[in-house]
Motif scaffolding. Sequence first.
Motif, PDB file in Angstrom:
ATOM      1  N   UNK A  32       0.803  -1.226   0.000  1.00 20.20           N
ATOM      2  CA  UNK A  32       0.000   0.000   0.000  1.00 20.20           C
ATOM      3  C   UNK A  32       0.833   1.272   0.000  1.00 20.20           C
ATOM      4  N   UNK A  33       2.055   1.204  -0.503  1.00 18.29           N
ATOM      5  CA  UNK A  33       2.903   2.393  -0.482  1.00 18.29           C
ATOM      6  C   UNK A  33       2.320   3.525  -1.321  1.00 18.29           C
ATOM      7  N   UNK A  34       1.405   3.199  -2.218  1.00 18.57           N
ATOM      8  CA  UNK A  34       0.794   4.239  -3.052  1.00 18.57           C
ATOM      9  C   UNK A  34      -0.023   5.243  -2.232  1.00 18.57           C
ATOM     10  N   UNK A  35      -0.290   4.911  -0.962  1.00 19.40           N
ATOM     11  CA  UNK A  35      -1.038   5.818  -0.084  1.00 19.40           C
ATOM     12  C   UNK A  35      -0.156   6.415   1.012  1.00 19.40           C
ATOM     13  N   UNK A  36       1.151   6.385   0.843  1.00 18.29           N
ATOM     14  CA  UNK A  36       2.095   6.727   1.903  1.00 18.29           C
ATOM     15  C   UNK A  36       2.007   8.177   2.363  1.00 18.29           C
ATOM     16  N   UNK A  37       1.493   9.070   1.535  1.00 16.83           N
ATOM     17  CA  UNK A  37       1.416  10.484   1.928  1.00 16.83           C
ATOM     18  C   UNK A  37       0.310  10.757   2.953  1.00 16.83           C
ATOM     19  N   UNK A  38      -0.560   9.779   3.178  1.00 19.44           N
ATOM     20  CA  UNK A  38      -1.681   9.963   4.089  1.00 19.44           C
ATOM     21  C   UNK A  38      -1.383   9.283   5.425  1.00 19.44           C
TER      22      UNK A  38
ATOM     23  N   UNK B 259     -15.366  14.509   1.802  1.00 23.37           N
ATOM     24  CA  UNK B 259     -14.838  13.397   1.013  1.00 23.37           C
ATOM     25  C   UNK B 259     -15.164  13.575  -0.466  1.00 23.37           C
ATOM     26  N   UNK B 260     -16.376  14.002  -0.760  1.00 19.30           N
ATOM     27  CA  UNK B 260     -16.800  14.174  -2.153  1.00 19.30           C
ATOM     28  C   UNK B 260     -16.051  15.316  -2.831  1.00 19.30           C
ATOM     29  N   UNK B 261     -15.855  16.413  -2.103  1.00 25.51           N
ATOM     30  CA  UNK B 261     -15.225  17.595  -2.684  1.00 25.51           C
ATOM     31  C   UNK B 261     -13.758  17.363  -3.043  1.00 25.51           C
ATOM     32  N   UNK B 262     -13.089  16.530  -2.285  1.00 25.10           N
ATOM     33  CA  UNK B 262     -11.674  16.282  -2.545  1.00 25.10           C
ATOM     34  C   UNK B 262     -11.400  15.038  -3.351  1.00 25.10           C
ATOM     35  N   UNK B 263     -12.453  14.372  -3.827  1.00 26.05           N
ATOM     36  CA  UNK B 263     -12.298  13.087  -4.513  1.00 26.05           C
ATOM     37  C   UNK B 263     -11.921  13.261  -5.981  1.00 26.05           C
ATOM     38  N   UNK B 264     -11.259  12.239  -6.514  1.00 26.80           N
ATOM     39  CA  UNK B 264     -11.001  12.154  -7.951  1.00 26.80           C
ATOM     40  C   UNK B 264     -12.106  11.343  -8.611  1.00 26.80           C
ATOM     41  N   UNK B 265     -12.308  11.577  -9.897  1.00 28.39           N
ATOM     42  CA  UNK B 265     -13.332  10.826 -10.635  1.00 28.39           C
ATOM     43  C   UNK B 265     -12.872   9.415 -10.969  1.00 28.39           C
TER      44      UNK B 265
ATOM     45  N   UNK C 261      -5.927   7.548 -11.139  1.00 27.33           N
ATOM     46  CA  UNK C 261      -4.717   7.809 -11.889  1.00 27.33           C
ATOM     47  C   UNK C 261      -4.841   8.899 -12.932  1.00 27.33           C
ATOM     48  N   UNK C 262      -3.754   9.058 -13.665  1.00 24.66           N
ATOM     49  CA  UNK C 262      -3.669  10.008 -14.771  1.00 24.66           C
ATOM     50  C   UNK C 262      -3.165   9.239 -15.994  1.00 24.66           C
ATOM     51  N   UNK C 263      -4.051   8.994 -16.944  1.00 22.40           N
ATOM     52  CA  UNK C 263      -3.767   8.044 -18.012  1.00 22.40           C
ATOM     53  C   UNK C 263      -3.450   8.741 -19.335  1.00 22.40           C
ATOM     54  N   UNK C 264      -2.368   8.270 -19.977  1.00 23.78           N
ATOM     55  CA  UNK C 264      -1.994   8.696 -21.322  1.00 23.78           C
ATOM     56  C   UNK C 264      -1.518   7.459 -22.078  1.00 23.78           C
ATOM     57  N   UNK C 265      -2.078   7.218 -23.247  1.00 23.35           N
ATOM     58  CA  UNK C 265      -1.690   6.061 -24.066  1.00 23.35           C
ATOM     59  C   UNK C 265      -1.763   4.758 -23.269  1.00 23.35           C
ATOM     60  N   UNK C 266      -2.832   4.636 -22.477  1.00 24.39           N
ATOM     61  CA  UNK C 266      -3.081   3.445 -21.649  1.00 24.39           C
ATOM     62  C   UNK C 266      -2.014   3.231 -20.578  1.00 24.39           C
TER      63      UNK C 266
ATOM     64  N   UNK D 216       0.309   7.588 -15.421  1.00 27.55           N
ATOM     65  CA  UNK D 216       1.480   8.389 -15.099  1.00 27.55           C
ATOM     66  C   UNK D 216       1.684   8.543 -13.589  1.00 27.55           C
ATOM     67  N   UNK D 217       0.638   8.321 -12.807  1.00 27.36           N
ATOM     68  CA  UNK D 217       0.704   8.517 -11.357  1.00 27.36           C
ATOM     69  C   UNK D 217       1.045   7.211 -10.648  1.00 27.36           C
ATOM     70  N   UNK D 218       1.966   7.292  -9.713  1.00 27.20           N
ATOM     71  CA  UNK D 218       2.299   6.133  -8.885  1.00 27.20           C
ATOM     72  C   UNK D 218       1.613   6.184  -7.524  1.00 27.20           C
ATOM     73  N   UNK D 219       1.323   7.370  -7.009  1.00 25.93           N
ATOM     74  CA  UNK D 219       0.719   7.532  -5.690  1.00 25.93           C
ATOM     75  C   UNK D 219      -0.645   8.198  -5.810  1.00 25.93           C
ATOM     76  N   UNK D 220      -1.555   7.818  -4.923  1.00 20.32           N
ATOM     77  CA  UNK D 220      -2.914   8.363  -4.980  1.00 20.32           C
ATOM     78  C   UNK D 220      -2.948   9.860  -4.713  1.00 20.32           C
ATOM     79  N   UNK D 221      -1.983  10.381  -3.943  1.00 25.73           N
ATOM     80  CA  UNK D 221      -1.953  11.821  -3.643  1.00 25.73           C
ATOM     81  C   UNK D 221      -1.685  12.663  -4.890  1.00 25.73           C
ATOM     82  N   UNK D 222      -1.226  12.040  -5.967  1.00 21.26           N
ATOM     83  CA  UNK D 222      -0.954  12.777  -7.194  1.00 21.26           C
ATOM     84  C   UNK D 222      -2.234  13.191  -7.917  1.00 21.26           C
ATOM     85  N   UNK D 223      -3.328  12.487  -7.663  1.00 21.32           N
ATOM     86  CA  UNK D 223      -4.556  12.793  -8.397  1.00 21.32           C
ATOM     87  C   UNK D 223      -5.785  12.948  -7.510  1.00 21.32           C
TER      88      UNK D 223
END
Length: 245
Positions: free
Chosen positions: A68-74, A175-181, A184-189, A192-199
């Motif tokens: 779960x290191x992708x959530x390490x910023x929290x 929770x809703x206001x700060x949520x992502x749809x 990740x951030x996808x380009x060409x399948x 680009x994001x490794x951690x959830x805090x990025x998006x």
Amino acid sequence: MHLADATWTDVDDCDTDLALLPVGSTEQHGPHAPLGTDTLTATAVADAAAEAYDEEVVVAPAIPVGVAEEHRQFTGTLWVSPETFRDYVRETVQSLAHHGFDRVVVVNGHGGNVDALREVTGTISRHDDAYAVAFTWFESVGEHSSDMGHGGPLETAMLRHLAPELVQEDRLDEAREGAADGWGEWVSRVNLAHDSAEFSENGVVGDPAEGDTERGEELLTLATASLVKLLDAVAKRDVRRPDHR
């Protein structure tokens, strides 16, 4: 039978080779849901399936820390490396097999564990004296699976059904206001994001308000039925490995 609640003599009298091993995570689930969400839901699905299954099955204690290191910023998120996680799962299954419980379904509640579990159950089945497969509950709930997110509608629904006292209802708007749809951030399948805090500002993906108690009850019913079906298949399967050609 739950190993943690039984005596060794009770377990010694248990006539089955089937075991369920819940695995989850201790990680952020937004401002409204507990860090232990993934472990709680995986355990609940395992317990429900063990109760619904026609034959006896052993339920091992849950593994509460995963990949779960992708959530390490929290704050509060815990994680281990995929290597450590695979070793822990493998050695736990080996100890179950030592006592005759050598057909094991790992019941997973965390997306970050999926790849490691697929790999380690293959290793176990090829090289150890056991057969193991991994079941992730939110992949087995029909059309609901497309709404998974993170701390979103599915997990919030399950929590509202299983443990409503753990949901901070007064923080749902936050929770809703700060949520992502989406995740990740996808380009060409490629993500680009490794951690959830990025998006995601607060770690949430999806709208938790769409997960009501009734939906949670339906999710548990669907996941339980899927796991019972899998248990029956594992119980009947010829697990001898094919000869080399």
